[in-house]
Write a protein that holds these residues in place. Structure first.
Motif, short mmCIF file in Angstrom:
data_model
loop_
_atom_site.label_atom_id
_atom_site.label_comp_id
_atom_site.label_asym_id
_atom_site.label_seq_id
_atom_site.Cartn_x
_atom_site.Cartn_y
_atom_site.Cartn_z
N SER A 59 35.05 60.91 40.67
CA SER A 59 36.10 60.19 39.96
C SER A 59 36.20 60.70 38.52
O SER A 59 35.25 61.25 37.96
CB SER A 59 35.81 58.69 39.95
OG SER A 59 34.62 58.42 39.23
N PRO A 60 37.35 60.55 37.86
CA PRO A 60 37.50 60.97 36.46
C PRO A 60 36.52 60.27 35.52
O PRO A 60 36.06 60.87 34.55
CB PRO A 60 38.95 60.62 36.14
CG PRO A 60 39.65 60.58 37.46
CD PRO A 60 38.63 60.09 38.43
N ARG A 61 36.19 59.03 35.81
CA ARG A 61 35.26 58.32 34.92
C ARG A 61 33.88 58.95 34.96
O ARG A 61 33.26 59.16 33.92
CB ARG A 61 35.19 56.85 35.35
CG ARG A 61 34.27 56.01 34.48
CD ARG A 61 34.19 54.58 34.98
NE ARG A 61 33.30 53.77 34.17
CZ ARG A 61 33.67 53.10 33.08
NH1 ARG A 61 34.94 53.14 32.70
NH2 ARG A 61 32.82 52.38 32.40
N ARG A 62 33.37 59.27 36.16
CA ARG A 62 32.05 59.87 36.25
C ARG A 62 32.04 61.29 35.71
O ARG A 62 31.06 61.73 35.10
CB ARG A 62 31.58 59.88 37.72
CG ARG A 62 31.22 58.52 38.26
CD ARG A 62 30.18 57.84 37.38
NE ARG A 62 29.01 58.70 37.17
CZ ARG A 62 28.16 58.58 36.18
NH1 ARG A 62 28.34 57.64 35.27
NH2 ARG A 62 27.15 59.39 36.07
N ARG A 63 33.13 62.05 35.89
CA ARG A 63 33.19 63.39 35.31
C ARG A 63 33.16 63.32 33.79
O ARG A 63 32.49 64.12 33.13
CB ARG A 63 34.45 64.11 35.79
CG ARG A 63 34.39 64.53 37.25
CD ARG A 63 35.41 65.64 37.52
NE ARG A 63 36.77 65.17 37.27
CZ ARG A 63 37.57 64.65 38.18
NH1 ARG A 63 37.14 64.52 39.43
NH2 ARG A 63 38.79 64.25 37.86
N ALA A 64 33.89 62.37 33.21
CA ALA A 64 33.86 62.21 31.75
C ALA A 64 32.47 61.76 31.28
O ALA A 64 31.99 62.20 30.23
CB ALA A 64 34.92 61.20 31.31
N ALA A 65 31.81 60.89 32.05
CA ALA A 65 30.47 60.44 31.66
C ALA A 65 29.47 61.60 31.71
O ALA A 65 28.62 61.73 30.82
CB ALA A 65 30.02 59.31 32.58
N PRO A 87 38.65 63.13 23.88
CA PRO A 87 38.06 61.98 23.17
C PRO A 87 37.05 61.22 24.00
O PRO A 87 36.09 60.67 23.46
CB PRO A 87 39.30 61.13 22.83
CG PRO A 87 40.42 62.11 22.75
CD PRO A 87 40.12 63.15 23.79
N ALA A 88 37.23 61.18 25.33
CA ALA A 88 36.29 60.45 26.17
C ALA A 88 34.95 61.16 26.25
O ALA A 88 33.89 60.53 26.19
CB ALA A 88 36.88 60.26 27.57
N THR A 89 34.96 62.50 26.40
CA THR A 89 33.70 63.23 26.51
C THR A 89 32.98 63.34 25.17
O THR A 89 31.74 63.33 25.13
CB THR A 89 33.95 64.63 27.07
OG1 THR A 89 34.89 65.31 26.21
CG2 THR A 89 34.51 64.56 28.47
N PRO A 112 37.48 56.61 30.78
CA PRO A 112 38.67 56.15 31.51
C PRO A 112 38.29 55.11 32.56
O PRO A 112 37.18 55.12 33.10
CB PRO A 112 39.20 57.45 32.15
CG PRO A 112 38.03 58.36 32.20
CD PRO A 112 37.20 58.03 31.01
N PRO A 113 39.18 54.20 32.87
CA PRO A 113 38.87 53.17 33.89
C PRO A 113 38.78 53.80 35.27
O PRO A 113 39.17 54.95 35.50
CB PRO A 113 40.05 52.20 33.77
CG PRO A 113 41.16 53.02 33.20
CD PRO A 113 40.53 54.03 32.30
N TRP A 114 38.24 53.00 36.19
CA TRP A 114 38.12 53.50 37.55
C TRP A 114 39.48 53.83 38.16
O TRP A 114 39.64 54.84 38.82
CB TRP A 114 37.39 52.47 38.42
CG TRP A 114 35.94 52.31 38.06
CD1 TRP A 114 35.37 51.25 37.45
CD2 TRP A 114 34.90 53.26 38.30
NE1 TRP A 114 34.02 51.46 37.28
CE2 TRP A 114 33.70 52.70 37.81
CE3 TRP A 114 34.86 54.52 38.88
CZ2 TRP A 114 32.49 53.35 37.88
CZ3 TRP A 114 33.65 55.18 38.96
CH2 TRP A 114 32.48 54.61 38.45
N GLY A 115 40.44 53.00 37.95
CA GLY A 115 41.80 53.28 38.43
C GLY A 115 41.98 52.91 39.89
O GLY A 115 41.04 52.81 40.68
#
Length: 705
Positions: A406-412, A330-332, A339-342
């Protein structure tokens, strides 16, 4: 240089002194020139990067219309029609707005995404500007004209549909893509349509699109855009043609003919894109590799070189993948926020920053020791400046490196790549000069001609019947006059009851909205007959569940909505039940229901004075007699006595009974007293003579029969 001049031999000392003096005087100006040059390069790169980012963002926001091409089952297909299509396409595309991301581009696709595992031909065009809409209509007309029998129809974007299926239990979990361009200069041609002898070049591509286990979607896309007018792309081709003509090598004749065909037509900047959606990474990789090997069948040798399609980002096929795999979440896809930075990311960023700062500080302390070992002293900075600069840059590099993973940048990044695939956007074009030594994107053009493009996309022959989807029946275009006007169509879709026309002629001209048909521009619109057209006979045949009853329902509702009238005879009863539920309330006072299964059934009296009107008695008797004639037509034709008895009985009731019905006819035959009462009021002597003289004289069985 000044240090070297001080060590010049005595014979060159005067010249070295003059040269040293000149260098000392020019040194400030040289520094200013270098600063200006470097500033210009930096400014050029900054502006180019900013324009490139805007270009990419605009291309990702482009809306595209998808049209499916329905293929006719013609006994023989001319593959050259694909050449004519691309040759005529050159005048429809404009390179204007290419650097801003607003240029025209057309996507020709081979798609395998349906449950029947058949490949379909599709065309995609942008629809953001009026000129692009006009080009879409012109392209549709060009396709219909160059490939007679084929039709186009608007369809939902198959890539968007594929992305929406990721939520299904058996839907895709990964999306893979790979872009292909020419490995060498366009002066080395690919294998074009004229070089395929005895077979259809679409065969290997369609076979590669056969979905393997775990793959839910596979497609090839040819993304075309026009070349700028100042781009003289034909010059290298002419030089190559001149070299071949000078050598007169028989082995180069095929390349010579291919180059001549390419120079004579329009050229297009083309990118071939492979798209795959799969449930596992292994399935996606297998499918992409199969599609990659199918594209290599179009490579051809040209002298000591070989022209082929190579993956962007892959110089060595088979060693580096060159394709991207994007997880479908859903994020991609964009249905959920990133997702947040965490906490783990923030801790890693802190560790990366501290580690980078420590490395920069260590490098600043080691540089003086390295400078001693060098033969020539490098440009040095004060330690009070060098240490903070290296420490800050290293700390920034460590921070950015951790955040990039980070997961956020990978999703972006995955969301940006999917936006490019969803928009079917071509790769960006570097807006600045091409001489830059930096690996700027879009500096290499992959130019193909109509003959080369026609090998990748054209209406296939029937030899590939098992691989492609074909139209199941002959296509008859809808008459233009049968379409409802926009106001009529809007009223029909909204089920708006119209006032009854003033005259029967106006009512007969009212048009029913029964179904949707494709107009010449490819859009769907309501179509249907007029009430006057319904006077002719009409047979509708179809299997169970094909929509025969739904057609009748729509017709009845439309007739009632327009103020007309009709009758429905339903042997099962469910059709009438549905009609009573969907008829507009304004028509309730005009509805008459005759239910033969009810306890009380309203009957139709053929003797009713309102039906008879001023018709002559003999005409009315003949019309009622035809009702009995239809029961047993073969027996009735030879039973002249029965016909005479019926006619005389009907005539007697019409003249001697005040309110006749068919029940009175049965009583007239069976009751002598009632018959005498009716005949007492009959004036016609022929009727009286028949019942009072001829019938008593007949044998007893005949009157009883």
């Amino acid at each position: 240089m000044l240090r070297a001049l001080t060590q010049a031999p005595p014979t060159l000392a005067p010249l070295a002194a003059r040269l040293g003096a000149w260098l000392q005087g020019a040194y400030p100006w040289v520094k200013l020139g270098l600063v200006a040059l470097l500033s210009g390069v930096v400014l050029h790169l900054v502006l180019g990067g900013w324009m490139l980012a805007r270009q990419i963002a605009r291309r990702r926001r482009t809306t595209v219309q998808t049209m499916l091409v329905d293929l006719p089952r013609t006994p023989a297909a001319e593959l050259g029609r694909g050449v004519d299509l691309f040759a005529g396409l050159g005048d429809l595309l404009s390179p204007a707005g290419q650097l801003q991301g607003r240029d025209d581009h057309v996507v020709f696709a081979l798609v395998n995404g349906m449950a029947d595992q058949r490949v379909r031909l599709a065309v995609r065009t942008p629809t953001q500007q009026a000129a692009q809409l006009a080009s879409t209509d012109a392209l549709r007309n060009l396709l219909h004209g160059e490939a007679p029998g084929t039709t186009t129809r608007p369809a939902t974007d198959d890539v968007a549909t594929m992305l929406a299926q990721h939520q299904d239990s058996d839907g895709p979990r990964l999306a893979g893509s790979a872009d292909y361009i020419l490995a060498r200069s366009p002066s080395y041609p690919l294998k074009d349509l004229a070089m395929f002898v005895g077979g259809d070049p679409l065969g290997p591509l369609a076979t590669a699109l056969t979905r393997q286990e775990g793959v839910t979607y596979a497609a090839y896309e040819l993304i075309l855009r026009a070349l700028p007018p100042h781009d003289d792309w034909r010059a290298p081709l002419r030089d190559q043609i001149g070299q071949i003509q000078g050598t007169v090598n028989p082995e180069d004749l095929a390349a010579y003919e291919a180059l001549v065909r390419k120079v004579e037509h329009h050229g297009f900047d083309v990118v071939v894109r492979c798209l795959v959606a799969a449930q596992t990474r292994a399935a996606a990789v297998r499918q992409v590799r199969a599609m990659h090997h199918a594209l290599q069948t179009f490579s051809r040798p040209a002298g000591d070189a070989r022209q082929r399609l190579r993956r962007v980002g892959s110089r060595l096929p088979g060693r580096t993948p060159g394709f991207q795999l994007i997880p479908l979440t859903p994020a991609t896809i964009g249905t959920a926020p990133l997702p947040p930075w965490g906490g783990l990311t923030l801790i890693g960023a802190l560790i990366g920053t501290l580690g980078g700062a420590a490395g920069g500080l260590a490098l600043a302390q080691a540089l003086p020791h390295l400078a001693i070992s060098l033969p020539v002293a490098p440009l040095t900075l004060p330690s009070c400046v060098l240490a903070p600069v290296l420490t800050s840059l290293s700390a920034l590099a460590g921070l950015l490196g951790v955040l990039a993973c980070s997961p956020r940048r990978r999703a972006a990044r995955g969301r940006d790549r999917l936006a490019t695939l969803r928009a079917h956007a071509p790769p960006p074009v570097w807006p600045g000069a091409r001489w830059t030594v930096f690996p700027a994107p879009g500096t290499q053009r992959s130019i193909l001609g109509p003959y080369e493009l026609a090998a990748f996309w054209h209406p296939p022959s029937l030899d590939l019947e098992a691989l492609f989807a074909w139209r199941s029946s002959k296509h008859l275009p809808a008459p233009v006059a049968a379409f409802l006007r926009p106001a009529e169509a809007a009223a029909a879709e909204a089920r708006q009851v119209q006032p009854r026309p003033a005259t029967p002629a106006a009512l007969g001209r009212a048009r029913l909205g029964l179904a949707y048909a494709q107009q010449r521009d490819g859009t769907l619109a309501l179509i249907g007959p007029t009430l006057r057209d319904l006077r002719q006979g009409w047979d509708t045949m179809g299997s169970m569940g094909s929509g025969k009853s739904s057609l009748v329902e729509t017709m009845v509702v439309e007739i009632a909505r327009l103020g007309g009238g009709c009758g429905v005879i339903d042997a099962k009863g469910d059709l009438c039940d549905r009609l009573l539920r969907i008829l507009p309330p304004e028509a309730y006072d005009r509805v008459i229901v005759i239910d033969t299964t009810a306890a009380w059934v309203p009957c139709l009296n053929p003797f009713d004075r309102r039906l008879i009107g001023t018709k002559p008695r003999d005409v009315v008797a003949g019309e009622i007699g035809q009702i009995f004639a239809r029961i047993e037509p073969e027996i009735w034709a030879g039973a002249l006595g029965m016909q005479q008895a019926l006619f005389m009985g009907l005539s007697a009731l019409l003249e001697g009974e005040r309110t006749p019905t068919l029940l009175h006819l049965e009583r007239f035959y069976l009751s002598p007293a009632y018959r005498d009462d009716v005949l007492s009021r009959v004036v016609d002597t022929a009727i009286r003579d028949y019942w009072l003289v001829q019938v008593p004289a007949m044998p007893e069985k005949i009157p009883m029969c």
